[in-house]
Design a protein around this motif. Sequence first.
Motif, PDB file in Angstrom:
ATOM      1  N   UNK A 120       0.838  -1.209   0.000  1.00  0.00           N
ATOM      2  CA  UNK A 120       0.000   0.000   0.000  1.00  0.00           C
ATOM      3  C   UNK A 120       0.867   1.251   0.000  1.00  0.00           C
ATOM      4  N   UNK A 121       1.885   1.276   0.831  1.00  0.00           N
ATOM      5  CA  UNK A 121       2.768   2.431   0.914  1.00  0.00           C
ATOM      6  C   UNK A 121       3.483   2.679  -0.414  1.00  0.00           C
ATOM      7  N   UNK A 122       3.937   1.628  -1.083  1.00  0.00           N
ATOM      8  CA  UNK A 122       4.589   1.775  -2.375  1.00  0.00           C
ATOM      9  C   UNK A 122       3.639   2.437  -3.378  1.00  0.00           C
ATOM     10  N   UNK A 123       2.436   1.902  -3.490  1.00  0.00           N
ATOM     11  CA  UNK A 123       1.503   2.440  -4.478  1.00  0.00           C
ATOM     12  C   UNK A 123       1.039   3.863  -4.140  1.00  0.00           C
ATOM     13  N   UNK A 124       0.935   4.192  -2.880  1.00  0.00           N
ATOM     14  CA  UNK A 124       0.524   5.551  -2.506  1.00  0.00           C
ATOM     15  C   UNK A 124       1.686   6.533  -2.597  1.00  0.00           C
ATOM     16  N   UNK A 125       2.827   6.189  -2.016  1.00  0.00           N
ATOM     17  CA  UNK A 125       3.956   7.118  -1.953  1.00  0.00           C
ATOM     18  C   UNK A 125       4.720   7.236  -3.269  1.00  0.00           C
ATOM     19  N   UNK A 126       4.889   6.148  -3.974  1.00  0.00           N
ATOM     20  CA  UNK A 126       5.692   6.148  -5.192  1.00  0.00           C
ATOM     21  C   UNK A 126       4.825   6.367  -6.432  1.00  0.00           C
ATOM     22  N   UNK A 127       3.759   5.591  -6.563  1.00  0.00           N
ATOM     23  CA  UNK A 127       2.920   5.659  -7.758  1.00  0.00           C
ATOM     24  C   UNK A 127       1.949   6.836  -7.700  1.00  0.00           C
ATOM     25  N   UNK A 128       1.543   7.233  -6.489  1.00  0.00           N
ATOM     26  CA  UNK A 128       0.635   8.363  -6.354  1.00  0.00           C
ATOM     27  C   UNK A 128      -0.833   7.976  -6.286  1.00  0.00           C
ATOM     28  N   UNK A 129      -1.132   6.693  -6.036  1.00  0.00           N
ATOM     29  CA  UNK A 129      -2.521   6.279  -5.860  1.00  0.00           C
ATOM     30  C   UNK A 129      -2.985   6.660  -4.458  1.00  0.00           C
ATOM     31  N   UNK A 130      -4.284   6.641  -4.237  1.00  0.00           N
ATOM     32  CA  UNK A 130      -4.871   7.030  -2.956  1.00  0.00           C
ATOM     33  C   UNK A 130      -5.753   5.901  -2.440  1.00  0.00           C
ATOM     34  N   UNK A 131      -5.563   5.526  -1.172  1.00  0.00           N
ATOM     35  CA  UNK A 131      -6.441   4.520  -0.566  1.00  0.00           C
ATOM     36  C   UNK A 131      -7.822   5.142  -0.378  1.00  0.00           C
TER      37      UNK A 131
END
Length: 124
Positions: free
Chosen positions: A17-28
Amino acid sequence: MKIDHATIVTPQLEAVRQFFCDIVGLTAGERPPFGFEGYWLYHDGKAVIHLIKTHSERPITKSPARIDHIAFRVDSADEWNKLITKLQAATYEYESSQVPATGERQLFVVPTPGVMIEFVTAAA
């Protein structure tokens, strides 16, 4: 027809989750009340990545039919450079390559065992 979402099953739910939010810019965001842990990660108001926690630490074995990776297109050189900066700051290792004939650039990252993410750009 179009692709709706990709689901990633991992024992390292928070790290992915952290990778996709912090690196990719997705939002939970909102997720139905399933009986298991997970996240829905959004881009432009659409849940594009579904994360599901598994309690098995067993390595994923390769089978004859499988999905190898998910790819994200990066449209501008500025976005590409920001992505590389984020990966380096977060100490993610990545491999880079170039697509023959097209000249597109690729980065491959494994944020957790069994999950490979590709970033690709035509931007110079």
